[in-house]
Design a protein around this motif. Sequence first.
Motif, short mmCIF file in Angstrom:
data_model
loop_
_atom_site.label_atom_id
_atom_site.label_comp_id
_atom_site.label_asym_id
_atom_site.label_seq_id
_atom_site.Cartn_x
_atom_site.Cartn_y
_atom_site.Cartn_z
N PHE A 40 10.95 25.07 52.36
CA PHE A 40 11.30 26.25 51.54
C PHE A 40 11.36 25.71 50.10
CE2 PHE A 40 13.17 26.08 55.94
CZ PHE A 40 13.08 27.36 56.36
N THR A 41 10.64 24.83 49.81
CA THR A 41 10.57 24.38 48.36
C THR A 41 9.32 24.56 47.91
OG1 THR A 41 12.46 22.80 48.71
CG2 THR A 41 11.23 22.65 46.70
N PHE A 42 9.31 25.19 46.67
CA PHE A 42 7.83 25.31 45.77
C PHE A 42 7.86 24.44 44.71
CE2 PHE A 42 5.14 27.31 42.80
CZ PHE A 42 3.98 27.40 43.47
N THR A 43 6.95 23.68 44.60
CA THR A 43 6.95 22.60 43.48
C THR A 43 5.94 22.81 42.52
OG1 THR A 43 5.61 21.01 44.59
CG2 THR A 43 8.00 20.95 44.60
N GLY A 44 5.19 23.99 42.72
CA GLY A 44 3.99 24.26 41.77
C GLY A 44 4.35 24.51 40.47
N PHE A 45 5.58 24.95 40.11
CA PHE A 45 5.79 25.14 38.74
C PHE A 45 6.09 23.73 37.83
CE2 PHE A 45 7.23 29.63 39.91
CZ PHE A 45 5.90 30.14 39.80
N ARG A 46 6.43 22.92 38.45
CA ARG A 46 6.57 21.40 38.00
C ARG A 46 5.40 21.08 36.84
NH1 ARG A 46 8.77 17.41 42.71
NH2 ARG A 46 10.67 18.55 43.29
N ALA A 47 4.46 21.36 37.17
CA ALA A 47 3.39 21.01 36.33
C ALA A 47 3.26 21.70 34.75
CB ALA A 47 2.04 21.45 36.93
N LEU A 48 4.12 22.98 34.96
CA LEU A 48 4.32 23.44 33.56
C LEU A 48 5.16 22.78 32.64
CD1 LEU A 48 4.51 27.21 34.96
CD2 LEU A 48 2.37 25.98 34.19
N ILE A 49 5.89 22.05 33.13
CA ILE A 49 7.24 21.49 32.51
C ILE A 49 6.49 20.25 31.34
CG2 ILE A 49 9.53 20.29 32.38
CD1 ILE A 49 9.60 23.14 33.59
N GLY A 50 6.59 20.19 30.34
CA GLY A 50 6.01 19.36 29.43
C GLY A 50 4.55 19.32 29.16
N ALA A 51 4.06 20.55 29.88
CA ALA A 51 2.45 20.49 29.66
C ALA A 51 2.05 21.15 28.36
CB ALA A 51 1.85 21.46 30.84
N PRO A 52 0.85 20.71 27.98
CA PRO A 52 0.23 21.31 26.75
C PRO A 52 0.25 22.78 26.76
CG PRO A 52 -1.03 19.44 27.22
CD PRO A 52 -0.25 19.86 28.48
N GLU A 53 0.57 23.53 25.64
CA GLU A 53 0.38 24.87 25.66
C GLU A 53 -1.04 25.37 25.88
OE1 GLU A 53 1.74 26.81 22.08
OE2 GLU A 53 3.85 25.98 22.39
N PRO A 54 -1.23 26.42 26.76
CA PRO A 54 -2.69 27.03 27.14
C PRO A 54 -3.31 27.36 26.05
CG PRO A 54 -0.92 28.35 27.96
CD PRO A 54 -0.35 27.32 27.56
N THR A 55 -4.60 27.68 25.90
CA THR A 55 -5.38 28.15 24.95
C THR A 55 -5.77 29.95 25.19
OG1 THR A 55 -7.10 27.22 25.68
CG2 THR A 55 -6.26 25.99 24.04
N THR A 56 -5.80 30.00 26.29
CA THR A 56 -5.86 31.39 26.97
C THR A 56 -4.73 31.80 27.70
OG1 THR A 56 -7.17 30.77 28.88
CG2 THR A 56 -8.26 30.94 26.87
N PHE A 57 -4.57 33.25 27.94
CA PHE A 57 -3.42 33.69 29.02
C PHE A 57 -3.56 32.88 30.13
CE2 PHE A 57 -2.62 36.46 32.55
CZ PHE A 57 -1.30 36.77 32.24
N LYS A 58 -2.61 32.36 30.79
CA LYS A 58 -2.43 31.74 31.97
C LYS A 58 -1.34 32.35 33.03
CE LYS A 58 -1.81 27.14 34.03
NZ LYS A 58 -1.74 25.69 33.63
N VAL A 59 -1.53 32.53 34.14
CA VAL A 59 -0.46 32.93 35.13
C VAL A 59 -0.45 32.05 36.14
CG1 VAL A 59 -2.19 34.31 36.41
CG2 VAL A 59 0.28 34.66 36.92
N THR A 60 0.59 31.36 36.68
CA THR A 60 0.92 30.37 37.77
C THR A 60 1.67 31.12 38.66
OG1 THR A 60 0.72 28.67 35.95
CG2 THR A 60 1.83 28.33 38.21
#
Length: 209
Positions: A49-69
């Motif tokens: 019941f746990t989704f960890t896919g958003f962890r990769a966004l924490i502290g990651a470099p800002e994207p250079t193009t529009f990005k949806v996760t």
Amino acid sequence: MASTTSILKLFSILFASTAISQIALAGDPDIVSDFSVPLNVTNIDGNFFTFTGFRALIGAPEPTTFKVTKASAAEFPVLLGQSVSYAVLQYPGGTTNPPHTHPRSAELLFLVYGTLEVGFVDTTNKLFTQTLQAGDLFVFPKGLVHYQYNCDETKLALALSAFGSANAGTVSLPNTLFVTGIDDTILAKSFKTDVTTIQALKTGLAPKP
């Protein structure tokens, strides 16, 4: 006395009306259990019941193009039958989420930081727009064409979107019209332009090698 043909016509009209009503009310199918478990999953615990896919966004470099996760049924199978999903949207300065639709759900967007110009077009072709500030909510009604644009050329905007479907679907108008192989002549006549212009649009939208 009504003829057989008249009766059949009336029946056809009633059947069509019922079918249309059912389509209009259609959403994610109900399930007859607390939650749905894929066949290949045998061990059910808190991890399921746990989704960890958003962890990769924490502290990651800002994207250079529009990005949806996304956290939809494809990425988080427990959502099947729960009629809910989520997405994190990142808009570098000056970028857009181009006009698109979600055929199976409305979208409720919460702007975390930055500014966004947003809008949607209803079925009478009326455009509704707004400039959102951090902390604002905006709803895009189900199935209607809408967009978002970060008009600040220097700062990232970040938004969270909630959907009333585990698989809301996304139909990108630019890609649907110009990347799927629709005949150039048909598109040129539809947009009252010439084939050369259509080909230029297709070239610009073609996937990069």
